[in-house]
Design a protein around this motif. Structure first.
Motif, PDB file in Angstrom:
ATOM      1  N   UNK A  46       0.828  -1.209   0.000  1.00  0.00           N
ATOM      2  CA  UNK A  46       0.000   0.000   0.000  1.00  0.00           C
ATOM      3  C   UNK A  46       0.858   1.253   0.000  1.00  0.00           C
ATOM      4  N   UNK A  47       1.970   1.225   0.731  1.00  0.00           N
ATOM      5  CA  UNK A  47       2.868   2.375   0.758  1.00  0.00           C
ATOM      6  C   UNK A  47       3.506   2.599  -0.609  1.00  0.00           C
ATOM      7  N   UNK A  48       3.869   1.514  -1.277  1.00  0.00           N
ATOM      8  CA  UNK A  48       4.442   1.644  -2.615  1.00  0.00           C
ATOM      9  C   UNK A  48       3.429   2.247  -3.585  1.00  0.00           C
ATOM     10  N   UNK A  49       2.159   1.860  -3.444  1.00  0.00           N
ATOM     11  CA  UNK A  49       1.117   2.438  -4.290  1.00  0.00           C
ATOM     12  C   UNK A  49       0.947   3.924  -4.002  1.00  0.00           C
ATOM     13  N   UNK A  50       0.972   4.292  -2.707  1.00  0.00           N
ATOM     14  CA  UNK A  50       0.852   5.699  -2.328  1.00  0.00           C
ATOM     15  C   UNK A  50       2.010   6.519  -2.892  1.00  0.00           C
ATOM     16  N   UNK A  51       3.226   5.994  -2.767  1.00  0.00           N
ATOM     17  CA  UNK A  51       4.397   6.704  -3.276  1.00  0.00           C
ATOM     18  C   UNK A  51       4.304   6.858  -4.784  1.00  0.00           C
ATOM     19  N   UNK A  52       3.894   5.796  -5.467  1.00  0.00           N
ATOM     20  CA  UNK A  52       3.783   5.857  -6.920  1.00  0.00           C
ATOM     21  C   UNK A  52       2.724   6.866  -7.346  1.00  0.00           C
ATOM     22  N   UNK A  53       1.586   6.889  -6.647  1.00  0.00           N
ATOM     23  CA  UNK A  53       0.536   7.829  -7.019  1.00  0.00           C
ATOM     24  C   UNK A  53       0.933   9.268  -6.688  1.00  0.00           C
ATOM     25  N   UNK A  54       1.656   9.477  -5.575  1.00  0.00           N
ATOM     26  CA  UNK A  54       2.068  10.846  -5.245  1.00  0.00           C
ATOM     27  C   UNK A  54       3.137  11.341  -6.215  1.00  0.00           C
ATOM     28  N   UNK A  55       4.041  10.458  -6.626  1.00  0.00           N
ATOM     29  CA  UNK A  55       5.058  10.862  -7.608  1.00  0.00           C
ATOM     30  C   UNK A  55       4.391  11.162  -8.937  1.00  0.00           C
ATOM     31  N   UNK A  56       3.422  10.347  -9.313  1.00  0.00           N
ATOM     32  CA  UNK A  56       2.698  10.590 -10.565  1.00  0.00           C
ATOM     33  C   UNK A  56       1.937  11.911 -10.493  1.00  0.00           C
ATOM     34  N   UNK A  57       1.361  12.221  -9.335  1.00  0.00           N
ATOM     35  CA  UNK A  57       0.633  13.469  -9.141  1.00  0.00           C
ATOM     36  C   UNK A  57       1.574  14.661  -9.237  1.00  0.00           C
ATOM     37  N   UNK A  58       2.768  14.536  -8.684  1.00  0.00           N
ATOM     38  CA  UNK A  58       3.744  15.627  -8.748  1.00  0.00           C
ATOM     39  C   UNK A  58       4.220  15.831 -10.176  1.00  0.00           C
ATOM     40  N   UNK A  59       4.475  14.741 -10.878  1.00  0.00           N
ATOM     41  CA  UNK A  59       4.956  14.833 -12.254  1.00  0.00           C
ATOM     42  C   UNK A  59       3.888  15.436 -13.160  1.00  0.00           C
TER      43      UNK A  59
END
Length: 171
Positions: A46-59
């Motif tokens: 779940x943390x990996x999904x959160x990190x991936x979605x937050x990085x995608x949101x920033x990009x």
């Protein structure tokens, strides 16, 4: 014995140890892991999904308002617990003052501001913002700078607003 051959089910021959070698028993429902290792694995996913979605949101640019989305950073240690830090950033000039108030939060053990005696959980918070022991908790015992008289006047004025009716009815 014959019914197990007919149904294709096999009875386990013995307890299955956790695949992470933690010493506890696992089960087929938790992918041969104990319940703790299984929860840790799900939390990590779940943390990996959160990190991936937050990085995608920033990009992708995120939102166009002054407030930015919380940035989730994950520090991963192989043998230790997983830490999750959420850092909220803002694009306002007051960011330095908000950071200094967060750093000031809790500084060491609670001590009486007058006699420096450790009070722990039994300390008394005064309106002047300090913590005092049972002896110095009253305002006359610690020379409190807080003005109780004006505070009481303001509270009474707020609770009882002046109501004034018009003298003549308007036509």
């Amino acid at each position: 014995m014959e019914s197990s051959k007919e149904t294709g089910c096999q009875a386990p021959e013995g307890p299955i140890l956790c695949i992470n070698n933690c010493g506890f028993f696992g089960s087929a429902a938790t992918m041969n892991m104990c319940s703790k290792c299984h929860k840790d694995m799900i939390l990590k996913q779940e943390q990996e999904k959160l990190v991936a979605s937050s990085i995608e949101n920033i990009v992708n640019g995120g939102s166009g308002s002054n407030w930015k989305e919380p940035v989730v950073t994950c520090t991963d240690v192989q043998s230790g617990p997983v830490e999750l830090k959420v850092v909220a950033t803002q694009a306002s000039p007051d960011s330095s003052s908000s950071q200094s108030s967060e750093m000031k939060g809790k500084e060491g053990p609670n001590k009486c501001s007058t006699c420096r005696k450790r009070v722990g959980l039994t300390g008394f918070n005064c309106r002047c913002g300090n913590i005092f022991c049972a002896v110095h908790r009253y305002s006359d015992k610690h020379d409190c700078p807080f003005d109780y008289r004006t505070a009481a006047r303001d509270a009474i004025a707020k609770a009882n607003p002046v109501v004034k009716a018009e003298k003549l009815d308007k036509i």
